[in-house]
Design an enzyme around this catalytic site. Structure first.
Site, short mmCIF file in Angstrom:
data_model
loop_
_atom_site.label_atom_id
_atom_site.label_comp_id
_atom_site.label_asym_id
_atom_site.label_seq_id
_atom_site.Cartn_x
_atom_site.Cartn_y
_atom_site.Cartn_z
N CYS A 274 0.80 -1.23 0.00
CA CYS A 274 0.00 0.00 0.00
C CYS A 274 0.82 1.27 0.00
CB CYS A 274 -1.00 0.00 1.16
SG CYS A 274 -0.26 0.10 2.82
N HIS A 332 -2.90 1.61 6.81
CA HIS A 332 -3.12 1.57 5.37
C HIS A 332 -2.81 2.96 4.84
CE1 HIS A 332 -4.44 0.56 1.46
NE2 HIS A 332 -5.55 1.27 1.48
N ASP A 355 -7.11 6.00 -3.74
CA ASP A 355 -6.39 4.83 -3.24
C ASP A 355 -6.04 3.91 -4.40
OD1 ASP A 355 -5.29 2.74 -1.89
OD2 ASP A 355 -6.92 2.53 -0.44
#
Length: 684
Positions: A274, A332, A355
């Site tokens: 991530c 995250h 994202d």
């Protein structure tokens, strides 16, 4: 006399780069300008002088097959919605013409071509000359990405280094990252990313037209950073096996990733997780002129069934089980981009969540956003894009369930744990900025913390405590765990009843990756505690370095205590997930107040081994604008407590504040040690 013709065209690259704040892209040898502001070109004529009464000039600007033709006029009045070309009134020579070309504040981003036409009484002549790259313009008040504050424009567009926050709220880790937007080839690769996208391949004309809109651009980039649906930049890997590529923790910046992608004919680079996806997207957006920052959400929920509930399961020994499709990532990382949202009406402008990590599909594609942060806070799940998913990431409730012999023996609910800290790098300083209050309503105000500060909110205390009808149990770390030192923690048991209690105590520690359920138990202990009526007992425990170093490394630890009432067989649990703080590499720069561009400098990287065993590894030193290619050195086995120094030389190529960073990847422990030094480079 020979008729009028153009002998030479000068794009005045140096002047225009400075005017458009794109001088960092000078290594591309191309003209890079921002929309909404004029740039200047010079024409050297031959033959007779230019006669404004009988001669005229036109300029054709082309993006793919789209084009606009504009006359060169003597009027300086420009329009924010139309292309315009006009003579520079300060240079009136009819043999050497100076022309300004102004693009609309909503012009499409991309590679443009210029063509000049000369019209005389004898006919028309055309001259094709040059190319330029057009980017968004956060300095232009009419651009959809306009930011009104200079320090924020410098941070979120021009800054080529930053910090990524990882670890846990108990032990924040600030990882240096080089965004590398000014490194050779990165600008071209970021623009090529738009050309490679499925949207462009499917309908080039519509793609070029839509590139005027940062909403469209950001969705294309979010999908193109991962490779699940296209020829995207990065291949994700959370398996723990990285033999076919690079371990995600090894990357130090975006430049190597983007260059490798381009050099391999746009084949996905292996591998990313991530923070790598987010950091590379931040690079691309900053290159395109869209303000962008990397954001970390601690205790981030992945709610697969969309019920805003995450279930976690433990057995009676305190082992965390993998019994749920839902999960909580210890952290995250995504990005926020700044833009207006005219498609949503007033009030939704500003920071938007995007994202690029492939988790869920949006419009049939693995991408996410842009979701207005204001809409997430207000739970406006009716708005575009992907607000319900991001809302759950920061707001889901956690149900902790204890199972024994196939049945549930206890459960508890925690409404504060998810999204307990949301943060980004502060403007102009290597510190953490707490932005939790932008995403959710919280009890305490947001603040700015140093990057190594502890940031424990109320929910952490609640989560580390277990409550039954008559007994309380608290699990607390005595201090933030540090590599090479014992993990010291305390279990506090409170008997709230006026009768004696006999309790079984199970303590369990498991290693885990930030986004996975824990692996097998690596440490445990059991016992029995007798409690007198209303008695409080405190148990002190420690896990020695030799017991965790080979197992944990850069991973985290899930520590749990389960109490079982022997009489009632009631179970209660308290747990904590935390990381071990790694040592830092120390970087010292000689004469750091007198660092000049193009002048050789020296620096020293220092490492002291804090571990209980000898360590060896590979030291990597990088620095955008400081070192053209990474430097690598092999470190021989270093005994515990010993110190090693590595001297390096470098020649800065860019002026400004630059990051010199070093990373030591250990070979016998699963850990990478890092350090960075901000270096101020002056003109010679």
């Amino acid at each position: 006399m020979e008729d009028l013709s153009i002998q030479n065209v000068n794009l005045e690259t140096s002047e225009n780069l400075e005017r458009h704040r794109t001088e960092g892209f000078s290594s591309s040898k191309a003209l890079v300008v921002r929309r909404g502001d004029p740039f200047r070109i010079s024409l050297q004529l031959k033959g007779r002088p230019f006669n404004p009464k009988t001669d005229s000039l036109r300029i054709k600007v082309m993006l793919g097959r789209l084009y606009v033709v504009m006359p060169v006029t003597f009027s300086r009045k420009v329009s924010s919605s139309h292309w315009k070309a006009y003579f520079d009134p300060e240079i009136l020579s009819l043999q050497n013409l100076s022309i300004f070309i102004s693009s609309p504040a909503s012009a499409s981003v991309g590679f443009y071509r210029l063509k000049l036409y000369v019209f005389t009484q004898d006919g028309q002549r055309s001259y094709t000359y040059g190319k330029f790259m057009l980017l968004c313009n956060p300095w232009c008040s009419e651009d959809a990405v306009y930011v009104p504050f200079e320090d924020q424009r410098e941070e979120y567009v021009q800054n080529d280094s930053g910090l990524l926050f990882m670890g846990t709220t108990r032990n924040l880790v600030s990882r240096p990252w080089s965004f590398d937007q000014y490194e050779p080839g990165v600008l071209e690769t970021c623009l090529n990313l738009l050309q490679i996208s499925p949207q462009h391949q499917k309908n080039r004309r519509m793609d070029y037209l839509n590139r005027n809109n940062p909403i469209y651009i950001s969705r294309v980039v979010s999908a193109m950073i991962n490779c699940e649906d296209d020829r995207g930049v990065l291949k994700g890997n959370w398996s723990g096996s990285f033999k076919e590529g690079v371990h995600p923790s090894t990357w130090t910046g975006s430049g190597d990733i983007l260059r490798q992608w381009a050099l391999t004919d746009f084949r996905p680079v292996k591998y990313g997780q991530c923070w790598v996806f987010a950091a590379v997207m931040c690079t691309v957006m900053r290159v395109l002129g869209i303000p962008c920052r990397v954001v970390t959400n601690y205790n981030s929920a992945h709610d697969t069934n969309k019920n805003l509930v995450i279930e976690e399961y433990y057995n009676e020994k305190g082992e965390k089980l993998n019994n749920s499709n839902d999960s909580i990532w210890n952290f995250h990382v995504w990005v926020e981009c700044w833009m207006t949202r005219r498609d949503l009406g007033s009030g939704m402008q500003g920071w938007q969540v995007l994202d690029p990590t492939p988790q869920e599909r949006s419009g049939g594609v693995f991408c996410c956003g842009p979701a207005p942060v204001k809409a997430i806070k207000d739970q406006r799940i009716d708005l575009f894009y992907d607000i319900p998913f991001v809302y759950a990431e920061v707001n889901a409730d956690v149900y902790t369930v204890i199972v024994s012999k196939g049945r549930v023996v206890n459960y508890s609910k925690d409404t504060e744990r998810v999204g307990s800290l949301i943060c980004t790098k502060a403007v102009g300083t290597p510190k953490l900025q707490n932005i939790t209050g932008d995403y959710k309503f919280i009890k305490s105000p947001t603040s700015t913390l140093t990057s190594r500060s502890s940031a424990i909110s109320e929910d952490s205390t609640l989560r580390r405590a277990g409550l039954s009808k008559g007994v309380l149990v608290f699990l607390s770390l005595d201090k933030a765990p540090v590599a090479g030192e014992p993990i010291c923690f305390t279990v506090k048991i409170v008997n709230k009843r006026s009768v004696a209690k006999v309790m079984k105590v199970h303590l369990n520690a498991q290693a885990k990756e930030y986004n996975h359920s824990p692996s097998d138990t690596f440490w445990e202990t059991n016992g029995v505690v007798q409690l007198a009526p209303m008695e409080v007992k405190v148990l002190s425990q420690q896990i020695l370095p030799a017991q965790y170093e080979d197992v944990v490394g850069d991973d985290l630890i899930n520590l749990a205590v389960v109490l079982e009432d022997i009489d009632s067989q009631e179970h209660i649990l308290a747990s904590e997930e935390f990381n071990i703080a790694s040592p830092n590499l120390l970087i010292q720069v000689a004469d750091e107040n007198f660092i000049m561009r193009n002048k050789e400098q020296t620096a020293t990287v220092i490492f002291t081994n804090p571990y209980s065993q000898p360590v060896s590894g590979v030291l990597t030193v990088v620095g955008a604008g400081l070192i053209p290619n990474k430097l690598q050195f092999r470190m021989l086995p270093l005994r515990p407590g010993r110190r090693v120094e590595q001297h390096i030389t470098f020649i800065p190529s860019m002026v400004g504040t630059k990051m010199l960073q070093a990373s030591l990847t250990l070979t016998n422990i699963n850990s990478t040690i890092r350090g960075f030094k901000m270096v101020s480079v002056n003109r010679a």
